[in-house]
Design a protein around this motif. Structure first.
Motif, short mmCIF file in Angstrom:
data_model
loop_
_atom_site.label_atom_id
_atom_site.label_comp_id
_atom_site.label_asym_id
_atom_site.label_seq_id
_atom_site.Cartn_x
_atom_site.Cartn_y
_atom_site.Cartn_z
N ASN A 1 0.85 -1.18 0.00
CA ASN A 1 0.00 0.00 0.00
C ASN A 1 0.89 1.23 0.00
O ASN A 1 2.12 1.13 0.10
CB ASN A 1 -0.97 0.01 1.19
CG ASN A 1 -0.24 -0.08 2.50
OD1 ASN A 1 0.67 0.71 2.76
ND2 ASN A 1 -0.61 -1.04 3.32
N SER B 1 -4.33 -7.53 10.92
CA SER B 1 -4.12 -6.16 11.42
C SER B 1 -2.71 -5.69 11.09
O SER B 1 -2.48 -4.55 10.73
CB SER B 1 -4.37 -6.09 12.93
OG SER B 1 -3.37 -6.79 13.64
N GLU C 1 -2.59 -4.86 7.39
CA GLU C 1 -3.23 -3.57 7.12
C GLU C 1 -2.28 -2.41 7.36
O GLU C 1 -2.32 -1.39 6.68
CB GLU C 1 -4.46 -3.40 8.03
CG GLU C 1 -5.66 -4.24 7.63
CD GLU C 1 -6.27 -3.80 6.34
OE1 GLU C 1 -6.34 -2.59 6.09
OE2 GLU C 1 -6.66 -4.68 5.55
N ARG C 2 -1.41 -2.58 8.32
CA ARG C 2 -0.46 -1.51 8.64
C ARG C 2 0.81 -1.61 7.81
O ARG C 2 1.73 -0.83 7.96
CB ARG C 2 -0.07 -1.58 10.12
CG ARG C 2 -1.25 -1.40 11.07
CD ARG C 2 -0.78 -1.03 12.49
NE ARG C 2 0.06 -2.02 13.11
CZ ARG C 2 -0.39 -2.96 13.94
NH1 ARG C 2 -1.69 -3.05 14.18
NH2 ARG C 2 0.43 -3.82 14.50
#
Lengths: 180, 197
Positions: free
Chosen positions: B70, B109, B112-113
């Protein structure tokens, strides 16, 4: 990654090693309010203060890899702001307010007409007194840090601070006496 | 107020606050980017591909880094979290499902980070070079390496904090944290090409 949890040194390392925009953004967020406030008080107008902060950041980032962390990053950055303010004052021919000691006491009529608040009073100090006063009493830097920034002796910093405070108290005391 | 008390500080309670104009930051950034001192994030995005995180591979019940890139993927140092457990301990199937679900949530989680590089459970069969039979003896001769995660963290302390959050640690297992010392000075493109080859 929450960069706000990193200290200045870690952020600087990220900025130097990776040219990380987010690391710079966090450093900017952390230090620019104080840098801008200092620039505003040392300059004569907001445009000059903005230019001072802009140029200070660019020069500082160019030299970040050379910063040896002997003092705080804030102190080092403020030194750039002070230097740029001096240059702007010199290049753009900004007239500094006259030495207030020549104003206070010379003309009783003028003194009574003066409506001075603390900001105006600071701005009326001679540059050398104003810089030491702003850096010490407002920004919280120690005399040894101020001495490095302004290339003066620690003793000179102390004496100029003392004189600055005296001038300010006279101006503010003068205002109090006219109101009573 | 005594005008001769030069050592007394001046009352600054009415000092005005001066905030920098909001556009000043972008002005500084443009200058820094033009001089090559800062790399703008829009430049990074051109080199990243977005992976489908929902289609992450499961390996023996663990949610694995089908690594998702990302815009905020950092090049923080990598650390190996080595999960040791007692292979003789038993877990009934229902409890195991619950544990697997907890691992999936935790690893999701992290993903996602942008901190999860990979996570794998290791099988119990062990071979080694040289041949040590059943493998190295770990602490108290009983623990065996049961899985590992490769994660990204800014510091060893941060990696240890992540290790504390693993379901493995919560369930009483042992997690060791080791920094990965090979150079990670690669761009996301170079790293993706390296790991896909």
């Amino acid at each position: 990654m929450n960069l706000q949890a990193l200290d200045d040194r870690a952020l600087v390392e990220r900025l130097v090693a990776r040219r990380d925009e987010r690391a710079f953004a966090e450093l900017y967020r952390r230090h620019s309010p104080a840098l801008f406030a200092t620039a505003m008080r040392l300059s004569t107008n907001a445009a000059d203060a903005e230019d001072a902060v802009h140029d200070a950041w660019v020069r500082a980032v160019e030299r970040l890899a050379l910063f040896e962390w002997r003092g705080s990053l804030r102190s080092w950055l403020t030194g750039f702001v002070v230097n740029v303010v001096h240059e702007i004052r010199r290049v753009r021919g900004r007239e500094a307010p006259g030495d207030v000691s020549e104003m206070v006491g010379d003309s009783p009529e003028l003194d009574e007409l003066l409506s001075i608040d603390i900001e105006v009073a600071i701005n009326r100090l001679a540059p050398r007194y104003r810089e030491v006063f702003v850096l010490h009493d407002i920004d919280g830097f120690a005399h040894h840090e101020i001495a490095l920034m302004l290339s003066i002796d620690i003793g000179t910093s102390k004496s100029q601070l003392s004189r600055a405070r005296g001038h300010l108290r006279r101006m503010l005391g003068q205002r109090v006496s006219t109101e009573s | 107020m005594k005008p001769d008390d030069f050592d007394e500080q001046v009352d600054l309670s009415h000092l005005r606050r001066h905030a920098p104009p909001t556009e000043l930051q972008q002005r500084v950034l443009r200058t820094l980017a033009a001089r090559g001192l800062v790399r703008r994030r829009t430049t990074w995005l051109k080199h990243l591909t977005t992976l489908a995180a929902a289609a992450a591979l499961l390996v023996i019940g663990f949610a694995v880094g089908s690594r998702r890139s990302n815009a905020d993927v950092d090049l923080d140092p990598r650390y190996a979290l080595l999960l040791y457990d007692d292979p003789l301990s038993t877990t009934d199937p229902a409890a195991r499902d619950s544990i697997v679900a907890e691992y999936r949530r935790w690893s999701a989680s992290l993903r996602e980070r942008g901190q999860l590089v990979l996570g794998e459970e290791l099988g119990r069969e062990v071979a080694s070079v040289p041949d040590f039979g059943t493998g190295f003896s770990e602490e108290r001769g009983r623990y065996q390496l049961g899985g590992l995660f490769i994660i990204r963290a800014a510091t060893l302390a941060d990696a240890v904090n992540l290790a504390r959050e693993t379901p493995h640690a919560r369930l009483g297992g042992v997690v060791t944290v080791r920094p990965i010392t090979t150079s990670d000075a690669t761009t996301p493109t170079e790293e993706r090409e390296r790991t896909s080859s």
